[in-house]
Write a protein that holds these residues in place. Structure first.
Motif, short mmCIF file in Angstrom:
data_model
loop_
_atom_site.label_atom_id
_atom_site.label_comp_id
_atom_site.label_asym_id
_atom_site.label_seq_id
_atom_site.Cartn_x
_atom_site.Cartn_y
_atom_site.Cartn_z
N LEU A 170 0.84 -1.21 0.18
CA LEU A 170 -0.04 0.14 0.06
C LEU A 170 0.90 1.10 -0.16
O LEU A 170 1.78 1.34 0.84
N ILE A 171 0.57 2.22 -0.98
CA ILE A 171 1.42 3.37 -0.87
C ILE A 171 0.46 4.49 -0.34
O ILE A 171 -0.44 4.67 -1.19
N ILE A 172 0.81 5.12 0.51
CA ILE A 172 -0.06 6.11 0.89
C ILE A 172 0.81 7.56 1.05
O ILE A 172 1.87 7.77 1.52
N LYS A 173 0.09 8.67 0.54
CA LYS A 173 0.66 9.89 0.41
C LYS A 173 -0.21 10.77 1.73
O LYS A 173 -1.30 10.95 1.57
N GLY A 174 0.62 10.88 2.67
CA GLY A 174 -0.25 11.31 3.84
C GLY A 174 -0.40 12.86 4.09
O GLY A 174 0.11 13.51 3.21
N GLY A 175 -0.91 13.24 5.15
CA GLY A 175 -1.12 14.45 5.28
C GLY A 175 -2.46 15.28 5.08
O GLY A 175 -2.40 16.67 4.89
N ALA A 178 3.76 -4.42 7.60
CA ALA A 178 2.45 -4.86 8.52
C ALA A 178 2.88 -6.18 9.24
O ALA A 178 2.79 -7.15 8.56
N PRO A 179 3.13 -6.24 10.44
CA PRO A 179 3.37 -7.48 11.32
C PRO A 179 2.11 -8.25 11.72
O PRO A 179 2.24 -9.53 11.51
N ASP A 180 1.13 -7.65 11.55
CA ASP A 180 -0.19 -8.56 11.73
C ASP A 180 -1.56 -7.71 11.45
O ASP A 180 -1.19 -6.31 10.99
N ILE A 181 -2.71 -8.01 11.51
CA ILE A 181 -3.83 -7.17 10.84
C ILE A 181 -3.84 -5.99 11.59
O ILE A 181 -3.99 -4.92 10.85
N ARG A 182 -3.98 -5.88 12.84
CA ARG A 182 -4.19 -4.54 13.57
C ARG A 182 -3.16 -3.63 13.88
O ARG A 182 -3.16 -2.44 13.52
N ALA A 183 -1.89 -4.22 14.00
CA ALA A 183 -0.65 -3.42 13.60
C ALA A 183 -0.62 -2.85 12.44
O ALA A 183 -0.15 -1.56 12.20
N ILE A 189 3.93 0.28 2.75
CA ILE A 189 3.27 -0.57 3.55
C ILE A 189 3.67 -2.02 2.78
O ILE A 189 2.73 -2.18 2.16
N SER A 190 4.24 -2.79 3.48
CA SER A 190 4.42 -4.03 2.76
C SER A 190 3.81 -5.12 3.51
O SER A 190 3.37 -4.88 4.68
N ARG A 191 3.63 -6.41 2.84
CA ARG A 191 2.92 -7.49 3.68
C ARG A 191 1.46 -7.02 4.14
O ARG A 191 0.84 -7.25 5.08
#
Ligand code: UD1
Length: 417
Positions: free
Chosen positions: A4-9, A366-371, A388-390
């Motif tokens: 996922l690629i997020i451009k924040g702000g 991403a280590p798990d769903i909610r993290a 964000i990978s995984r």
């Protein structure tokens, strides 16, 4: 692999509709084993975990079809009560089939779930509850091999209220001979949803939603149809994301009464919330205030949202203390948030989050769903680009997360590498 690629702000803005409650849908799917025939579950979210449970039921011989958000489950042909390690190891909720398989076939072989990213998660309480009902349980090569010629009602008292163990025992007790009383039962709304489905199948259950549940066993159950209630964790995820970006979001089709503790905390951080029947509107603060959280069983602050609250507090104006009494070591999100410039230290199982003015976008995993969801919240609030990978972890619990966030004005895209 997808990212996922997020451009924040950008502040989130608009209206979003939540899907069905994943953690109710999974035990409800397992419960269909109890009554041979054709069941229908409506408002089923399209998630990886639902696909995994469908695969598992097919291994037992069930026919499972999806039509949009409805699932048809024909369990009349189930005949193979063995849940293989390959599936159980990818989703702990697979263990929910143990109770229903025992109740229907008098025997079951289910792989032990094994390690988990959020600390030790034993199944001793599931086994203790089923043993109390008369099942004999042995461990063989990483599998639980269970047998019970006849399950009998019993008194079960859990040391800690376990959602999964309460569900497994309920699903076995409905077909046991006599009355079962579960003390210190979990009170989560997911339990009440499962109990409702079992009642529609003909089960006699009372007290769900309290810590004492009574089940009067019946000799058989019939197939049923039910609409899965809305997901409280997804609901709160959009609210926290709105708070983190100073946005204005309306969440539709939710049950606000399921997240009273979260609404209270969001008000404490300075957000304004208007709660109406089935709808919550939030206006995020310019910058959140610091707020401590201790995650506890329902109706306390949900452990599944603790990582997201931590993400929100990384940009608060001050220091917050965060701990988790359900999973005391649930801090896999902390090192990833630190990569984005968060100032967090974990001391004696308490995360000390010193708010910084802004996070910086960074590559994270991403280590798990909610993290993973916590990283999405952080990425939406951060300056610059977060990759964000995984993402498959996030897809276990969130349907089309990037599309829903885009509909709220976020710049998010999915990329396959
Ligand atoms: C469910 C949810 C999960 C949520 C958790 C707590 C599903 C599919 N998952 O997980 O998202 O984070 O509830 O709300 O519904 N415990 C034992 N022995 C056992 C079982 C549990 O000691 O046999 C302990 C756990 O280590 C934990 C506590 O009980 O400290 C609660 O865990 P539990 O409610 O069982 O979580 P799950 O049902 O696995």
């Amino acid at each position: 692999m997808e990212r996922l690629i997020i451009k924040g702000g950008r502040p989130l803005s608009g209206t979003v509709r939540v899907g069905g409650m994943k953690n109710a849908a999974l035990p409800m799917m397992a419960a269909t084993i109890l009554a041979p025939g054709v069941h229908i579950l409506n408002n089923i979210p399209d998630l990886r975990d639902i696909t995994t449970m469908s695969h598992l039921l097919r291994i037992f011989g069930a026919k499972v079809y999806r039509h949009g958000h409805a699932l048809t489950l024909d369990t009349s042909t189930c005949d193979f009560p063995e849940a293989p390690y390959e599936l159980v190891s990818t989703m702990r909720a697979s263990f929910f089939v143990l109770g229903p398989l025992l109740a229907r076939f008098g025997r079951a072989k289910v792989a032990l779930p094994g390690g988990c990213a959020i600390g030790p998660r034993p199944v001793d309480l599931h086994l203790k509850g089923l043993r109390a009902l008369g099942a004999e349980m042995d461990m063989e090569g990483g599998y639980v091999v269970a047998e019970a010629r006849k399950l009998r009602g019993a008194s079960v008292n859990f040391e800690v209220p376990s959602v999964g163990a309460t569900e497994n025992v309920l699903m076995a007790a409905v077909l046991a001979e006599g009355t079962t009383v579960v003390e210190n039962a979990a009170k989560e709304p997911e339990i009440s949803a499962l109990a409702e489905f079992l009642r529609l199948m003909g089960a006699k259950i009372s007290g769900d939603g309290t810590d004492r549940i009574e089940v009067e066993g019946v000799t058989s159950l019939s197939p049923a149809e039910m609409e899965v209630p809305p997901d409280r964790i997804e609901t709160a995820t959009f609210l926290i994301a709105a708070a983190a970006t100073g946005g204005e979001v309306t969440v539709e089709g939710c049950f606000p009464e399921h997240i009273t503790s979260v609404i209270g905390k969001l008000r404490e951080v300075g957000a304004e919330l208007q709660v109406r029947d089935g709808t919550i509107r939030i206006e995020g603060p310019p910058r959140p205030g610091p707020t401590d959280v201790v995650a506890t069983p329902y109706p306390g602050y949900p452990t599944d949202l603790q990582p997201l609250h931590t993400a929100l507090m990384t940009i608060a104006e001050g220091t917050s203390l965060i701990s988790d009494r359900v999973f005391p070591e649930r801090f896999t999100h902390v090192p990833e948030l630190r990569r984005m410039g968060a100032d967090i230290s974990v001391e004696d199982r308490v995360a000390v989050v010193r708010g910084v003015r802004a996070l910086d976008g960074a590559p994270v995993m991403a280590p798990d769903i909610r993290a993973g969801a916590a990283l999405v919240v952080a990425g939406l609030a951060a300056k610059g680009e977060t990759v964000i990978s995984r993402v498959y972890h996030i897809d276990r619990g969130y349907e089309r997360i990037e599309e829903k966030l885009r509909s709220l004005g976020a710049e998010v895209r999915r990329e396959t590498t």
